[in-house]
Design a protein around this motif. Structure first.
Motif, PDB file in Angstrom:
ATOM      1  N   ASP A  54       0.833  -1.200   0.000  1.00 15.04           N
ATOM      2  CA  ASP A  54       0.000   0.000   0.000  1.00 15.04           C
ATOM      3  C   ASP A  54       0.869   1.253   0.000  1.00 15.04           C
ATOM      4  O   ASP A  54       0.544   2.260  -0.637  1.00 15.04           O
ATOM      5  N   VAL A  55       1.984   1.172   0.744  1.00 15.47           N
ATOM      6  CA  VAL A  55       2.881   2.316   0.906  1.00 15.47           C
ATOM      7  C   VAL A  55       4.332   1.851   0.805  1.00 15.47           C
ATOM      8  O   VAL A  55       4.675   0.772   1.300  1.00 15.47           O
ATOM      9  N   VAL A  56       5.156   2.677   0.167  1.00 15.12           N
ATOM     10  CA  VAL A  56       6.605   2.450   0.156  1.00 15.12           C
ATOM     11  C   VAL A  56       7.239   3.554   0.982  1.00 15.12           C
ATOM     12  O   VAL A  56       7.043   4.742   0.695  1.00 15.12           O
ATOM     13  N   LEU A  57       7.974   3.164   2.023  1.00 17.56           N
ATOM     14  CA  LEU A  57       8.685   4.128   2.857  1.00 17.56           C
ATOM     15  C   LEU A  57      10.066   4.298   2.240  1.00 17.56           C
ATOM     16  O   LEU A  57      10.889   3.374   2.255  1.00 17.56           O
ATOM     17  N   MET A  58      10.334   5.484   1.672  1.00 14.95           N
ATOM     18  CA  MET A  58      11.484   5.680   0.795  1.00 14.95           C
ATOM     19  C   MET A  58      12.496   6.695   1.327  1.00 14.95           C
ATOM     20  O   MET A  58      12.151   7.839   1.620  1.00 14.95           O
ATOM     21  N   ASP A  59      13.756   6.254   1.438  1.00 10.60           N
ATOM     22  CA  ASP A  59      14.839   7.190   1.723  1.00 10.60           C
ATOM     23  C   ASP A  59      15.231   7.859   0.411  1.00 10.60           C
ATOM     24  O   ASP A  59      14.978   7.320  -0.672  1.00 10.60           O
ATOM     25  N   LEU A  60      15.860   9.038   0.479  1.00 11.30           N
ATOM     26  CA  LEU A  60      16.234   9.746  -0.748  1.00 11.30           C
ATOM     27  C   LEU A  60      17.614   9.364  -1.253  1.00 11.30           C
ATOM     28  O   LEU A  60      17.820   9.158  -2.443  1.00 11.30           O
ATOM     29  N   GLU A  64      24.767   3.759  -4.469  1.00 11.12           N
ATOM     30  CA  GLU A  64      24.901   3.506  -5.903  1.00 11.12           C
ATOM     31  C   GLU A  64      23.535   3.212  -6.528  1.00 11.12           C
ATOM     32  O   GLU A  64      22.614   2.770  -5.858  1.00 11.12           O
ATOM     33  N   GLY A  65      23.458   3.444  -7.829  1.00 12.50           N
ATOM     34  CA  GLY A  65      22.209   3.197  -8.533  1.00 12.50           C
ATOM     35  C   GLY A  65      21.305   4.416  -8.495  1.00 12.50           C
ATOM     36  O   GLY A  65      21.728   5.524  -8.172  1.00 12.50           O
ATOM     37  N   ILE A  66      20.038   4.209  -8.797  1.00 13.51           N
ATOM     38  CA  ILE A  66      19.092   5.321  -8.822  1.00 13.51           C
ATOM     39  C   ILE A  66      18.813   5.803  -7.398  1.00 13.51           C
ATOM     40  O   ILE A  66      18.875   5.032  -6.444  1.00 13.51           O
ATOM     41  N   ASP A  67      18.509   7.089  -7.266  1.00 18.46           N
ATOM     42  CA  ASP A  67      18.218   7.622  -5.935  1.00 18.46           C
ATOM     43  C   ASP A  67      16.738   7.448  -5.607  1.00 18.46           C
ATOM     44  O   ASP A  67      15.953   6.917  -6.402  1.00 18.46           O
ATOM     45  N   GLY A  68      16.366   7.881  -4.395  1.00 15.06           N
ATOM     46  CA  GLY A  68      14.989   7.718  -3.955  1.00 15.06           C
ATOM     47  C   GLY A  68      13.982   8.471  -4.800  1.00 15.06           C
ATOM     48  O   GLY A  68      12.828   8.033  -4.935  1.00 15.06           O
ATOM     49  N   VAL A  69      14.399   9.599  -5.364  1.00 14.80           N
ATOM     50  CA  VAL A  69      13.486  10.378  -6.201  1.00 14.80           C
ATOM     51  C   VAL A  69      13.146   9.618  -7.482  1.00 14.80           C
ATOM     52  O   VAL A  69      11.975   9.500  -7.864  1.00 14.80           O
ATOM     53  N   GLU A  70      14.163   9.072  -8.135  1.00 17.01           N
ATOM     54  CA  GLU A  70      13.916   8.322  -9.364  1.00 17.01           C
ATOM     55  C   GLU A  70      13.135   7.041  -9.073  1.00 17.01           C
ATOM     56  O   GLU A  70      12.242   6.657  -9.844  1.00 17.01           O
ATOM     57  N   ALA A  71      13.446   6.388  -7.947  1.00 18.35           N
ATOM     58  CA  ALA A  71      12.697   5.194  -7.565  1.00 18.35           C
ATOM     59  C   ALA A  71      11.230   5.555  -7.329  1.00 18.35           C
ATOM     60  O   ALA A  71      10.324   4.814  -7.732  1.00 18.35           O
ATOM     61  N   THR A  72      11.002   6.692  -6.669  1.00 12.80           N
ATOM     62  CA  THR A  72       9.636   7.156  -6.430  1.00 12.80           C
ATOM     63  C   THR A  72       8.904   7.390  -7.741  1.00 12.80           C
ATOM     64  O   THR A  72       7.745   6.995  -7.914  1.00 12.80           O
ATOM     65  N   ARG A  73       9.587   8.025  -8.682  1.00 15.55           N
ATOM     66  CA  ARG A  73       8.974   8.317  -9.980  1.00 15.55           C
ATOM     67  C   ARG A  73       8.560   7.020 -10.691  1.00 15.55           C
ATOM     68  O   ARG A  73       7.460   6.917 -11.248  1.00 15.55           O
ATOM     69  N   ARG A  74       9.435   6.025 -10.653  1.00 18.20           N
ATOM     70  CA  ARG A  74       9.133   4.767 -11.339  1.00 18.20           C
ATOM     71  C   ARG A  74       8.008   4.009 -10.645  1.00 18.20           C
ATOM     72  O   ARG A  74       7.151   3.407 -11.307  1.00 18.20           O
ATOM     73  N   ARG A  99      11.760  18.001  -5.658  1.00 17.44           N
ATOM     74  CA  ARG A  99      12.015  16.847  -6.534  1.00 17.44           C
ATOM     75  C   ARG A  99      11.174  15.647  -6.123  1.00 17.44           C
ATOM     76  O   ARG A  99      10.602  14.950  -6.968  1.00 17.44           O
ATOM     77  N   ALA A 100      11.091  15.406  -4.815  1.00 17.83           N
ATOM     78  CA  ALA A 100      10.333  14.244  -4.331  1.00 17.83           C
ATOM     79  C   ALA A 100       8.848  14.387  -4.628  1.00 17.83           C
ATOM     80  O   ALA A 100       8.205  13.439  -5.099  1.00 17.83           O
ATOM     81  N   ILE A 101       8.306  15.559  -4.370  1.00 21.11           N
ATOM     82  CA  ILE A 101       6.877  15.777  -4.600  1.00 21.11           C
ATOM     83  C   ILE A 101       6.562  15.722  -6.086  1.00 21.11           C
ATOM     84  O   ILE A 101       5.550  15.142  -6.507  1.00 21.11           O
ATOM     85  N   GLU A 102       7.427  16.311  -6.909  1.00 18.56           N
ATOM     86  CA  GLU A 102       7.208  16.265  -8.356  1.00 18.56           C
ATOM     87  C   GLU A 102       7.290  14.843  -8.888  1.00 18.56           C
ATOM     88  O   GLU A 102       6.661  14.508  -9.892  1.00 18.56           O
ATOM     89  N   ALA A 103       8.071  13.989  -8.195  1.00 17.83           N
ATOM     90  CA  ALA A 103       8.207  12.598  -8.629  1.00 17.83           C
ATOM     91  C   ALA A 103       6.991  11.763  -8.248  1.00 17.83           C
ATOM     92  O   ALA A 103       6.863  10.622  -8.682  1.00 17.83           O
ATOM     93  N   GLY A 104       6.111  12.341  -7.412  1.00 17.98           N
ATOM     94  CA  GLY A 104       4.884  11.637  -7.069  1.00 17.98           C
ATOM     95  C   GLY A 104       4.753  11.223  -5.622  1.00 17.98           C
ATOM     96  O   GLY A 104       3.805  10.504  -5.265  1.00 17.98           O
TER      97      GLY A 104
END
Length: 212
Positions: A54-60, A64-74, A99-104
């Protein structure tokens, strides 16, 4: 105990100790069920699709790899019903929040919050309601009330070069000014945009359409 089904939660944080602490804390909440944990953005995206939380608790910041913002967007752009994402981070700059809010992201919480606030935010996020830490809410409101910053022509020139990924030396050469002058202008740009990094300056500038 509550009569409703517990919120199914996926936790994403790259620090193993922090993640373990969160799992232990969340395990004490009867209306929250942790269904998975991820240490990278890519893993969070894959598990979100597989486990349908239901919810993903996401660090930013995720190393390495994609950051929390890009993960949130996907995650939020996946086929409905996509999970809601609640950011849980130590970073509260205007650029990070934007950035986080714009990513959704549905909510943005700081790690300094009390456990009860975290539990409430998770419940709110599961229902699609916005959950913001008080300091974050204050910054968002201040940004909404404040007029867009006014940049000089030279600051806009430097910001344009910055958006192309140029370093201070290359910017100085391109604009026929000294590196010291570039640094001075960058400091003023950061102050006006309320950021403290080059990436943050470019992000806010794009959002507010300040680039030349």
């Amino acid at each position: 105990m509550t009569d409703t089904a517990p919120v199914r939660l996926l936790v994403c944080d790259d620090h193993v100790v922090v993640r373990a602490g969160l799992l232990a804390l969340l395990g004490s909440a009867p209306d929250i069920e942790v269904v998975g944990e991820a240490g990278t953005g890519e893993e969070a995206v894959a598990l979100a699709a597989k486990l349908a939380p239901d919810v993903v608790l996401m660090d930013l910041q995720l190393g390495e790899g994609i950051d929390g913002v890009e993960a949130t967007r996907r995650i939020t752009s996946a086929a409905a019903p996509a999970p809601h994402v609640l950011v849980l981070t130590t970073y509260d700059t205007d650029a990070d929040i934007t950035r986080a809010i714009e990513a959704g992201a549905t909510g943005y919480l700081l790690k300094a919050e009390r456990p009860e606030e975290l539990f409430s935010a998770i419940q709110a996020a599961s229902q699609g309601r916005t959950a913001l830490s008080p300091p974050v809410a204050s910054r968002v409101m201040a940004r909404m009330r404040a007029p867009h910053p006014t940049l000089t022509d030279r600051e806009r020139d430097i910001l344009g070069q910055l958006s192309q990924g140029l370093g201070n030396r290359d910017i100085a050469r391109a604009l026929f000014i000294s590196e010291a002058t570039v640094k001075t202008h960058l400091g003023r740009i950061y102050d006006k945009l309320g950021v403290d990094t080059r990436a943050g300056a470019v992000s806010v500038a794009k959002e507010q359409r300040l680039l030349p």
